[in-house]
Design an enzyme around this catalytic site. Sequence first.
Site, PDB file in Angstrom:
ATOM      1  N   ASP A 144       0.805  -1.221   0.000  1.00  0.00           N
ATOM      2  CA  ASP A 144       0.000   0.000   0.000  1.00  0.00           C
ATOM      3  C   ASP A 144       0.840   1.274   0.000  1.00  0.00           C
ATOM      4  O   ASP A 144       0.319   2.353  -0.276  1.00  0.00           O
ATOM      5  CB  ASP A 144      -0.939   0.019   1.206  1.00  0.00           C
ATOM      6  N   MET A 190      -5.473  -2.813  -5.239  1.00  0.00           N
ATOM      7  CA  MET A 190      -5.501  -2.642  -3.796  1.00  0.00           C
ATOM      8  C   MET A 190      -5.280  -1.172  -3.426  1.00  0.00           C
ATOM      9  O   MET A 190      -4.629  -0.424  -4.151  1.00  0.00           O
ATOM     10  CB  MET A 190      -4.437  -3.513  -3.132  1.00  0.00           C
ATOM     11  N   TYR A 296      -4.696 -10.926  -5.047  1.00  0.00           N
ATOM     12  CA  TYR A 296      -3.394 -11.399  -4.580  1.00  0.00           C
ATOM     13  C   TYR A 296      -2.311 -11.312  -5.656  1.00  0.00           C
ATOM     14  O   TYR A 296      -1.127 -11.222  -5.332  1.00  0.00           O
ATOM     15  CB  TYR A 296      -3.500 -12.859  -4.127  1.00  0.00           C
ATOM     16  N   LEU A 297      -2.710 -11.366  -6.927  1.00  0.00           N
ATOM     17  CA  LEU A 297      -1.714 -11.407  -8.002  1.00  0.00           C
ATOM     18  C   LEU A 297      -0.774 -10.209  -7.950  1.00  0.00           C
ATOM     19  O   LEU A 297       0.415 -10.325  -8.230  1.00  0.00           O
ATOM     20  CB  LEU A 297      -2.420 -11.458  -9.363  1.00  0.00           C
ATOM     21  N   GLN A 298      -1.300  -9.033  -7.597  1.00  0.00           N
ATOM     22  CA  GLN A 298      -0.479  -7.821  -7.621  1.00  0.00           C
ATOM     23  C   GLN A 298       0.583  -7.810  -6.530  1.00  0.00           C
ATOM     24  O   GLN A 298       1.572  -7.095  -6.641  1.00  0.00           O
ATOM     25  CB  GLN A 298      -1.364  -6.580  -7.524  1.00  0.00           C
ATOM     26  N   ARG A 299       0.399  -8.589  -5.483  1.00  0.00           N
ATOM     27  CA  ARG A 299       1.397  -8.607  -4.416  1.00  0.00           C
ATOM     28  C   ARG A 299       2.189  -9.912  -4.388  1.00  0.00           C
ATOM     29  O   ARG A 299       3.033 -10.099  -3.507  1.00  0.00           O
ATOM     30  CB  ARG A 299       0.740  -8.354  -3.058  1.00  0.00           C
TER      31      ARG A 299
END
Length: 418
Positions: A144, A190, A296-299
């Site tokens: 974030d 996110m 979840y893919l982005q992290r």
Amino acid sequence: MKKANLLYAQSGGVTAVINATAASVIDAARRRPDAVGRVLAARHGIVGVLGEDLVDTAPLSAMDLERLSHTPGGTFGSCRFDIDAPDTNPAQYDRLFDVFAAHGIGYFLYNGGNGSMDAVVKVSLAARRRGYPLVCIGVPKTVDNDLEGTDCSPGFGSAAKYAAAAMLEAGLDLVSMASRVGRAFVLEVMGRNAGWIAAATALASRGDDEPPHIILMPEVPFDEAPFLAAVEATVARLGYCAITVSEGIRRADGTLLMEQSKDAKGHIQLGGAGQCVARLVSRRLGYKHHWAIPDYLQRAAGHLVSATDYAQARAVGHAAVEYAIAGRDRVMPGIRRVVDVPYRWTVEPVDASAIANFERRVPASFIRADGLHVTEAARRYLRPLIEGELSPPFSGGLPDYPRFVLPAVARVLPPYRP
């Protein structure tokens, strides 16, 4: 401080580079046998400490640590658990310090975000009151990018790189399918209270007519009328419109555009704001619409890690160990930007008490006057954070991420009864 054991734990949402920090902590601690004895890790953060659920990192070889550093997720397990204030739940702290004492812990490194820094402060103060010799260090991470006291948060650069790449590639698909009917694509990323990841998708464009054309962030109240007017104008000009939406966007009255559910403690699970925006566009303007939620893919995109992010994740891990050995209690290694071009940065200690539970939001100077995109100042800040590529090893056409099974440390205390 005399030689003591070190306990490392991971907390909150994990990132593509949190294990790079973990590997760096373990490596740095091993390089100081004069000050550090065993290097232990708690399973699932502070919950594992309370449960005396600890593992020994000694079996990890240098090659294992290198492979660990390129593995996304949290190898030691994370948690979302807020410890109470010492005065309201002294039994909880009795248990923590029983575990620390039973395993000779003199250094506690907690790798997390805002709430984790608060935990570091609470445990540090409790140790001082009890006269227990413990140095507590907060180790930063969060996709974030909302931690105060640091120019950026390890984990953000890689999430930003993934989100920008996703928008770039989806945009190429979108322009291929543009038609007289009009088409809109919405990417929900996110960002509960801060729109940093959404802002980073601006790096996908090289001009005003390239996606994303609109970026909606929590810092700007969502107003349907100017938003729809901007979408309509874009489609009239190009035949399509690409929109990035932070999951936490709110209306002018402060209500969330979309929320999934609440848990027993009232924590809100977000998701669906992108779908809500896409359907609004379709309903009001009649365009074909699609939306995507990388979730979840982005992290967790270890195949698309930012080299800058990886280097910073390792640097804060090493600095955290050095701070601990030096007795610099209740601090966090923060990243300080020296210059934008060429990008240079250093790591400096930050007082965890001054940043715990504060959120750093996207500043007004980074948001375009109409609230629907970012400024050039934002691009200058963001671009170096996503630069550089690091590919993990592949096997059978897929990333070859290891699975480590480490020996549990023998429990010596009775089971924890919260």
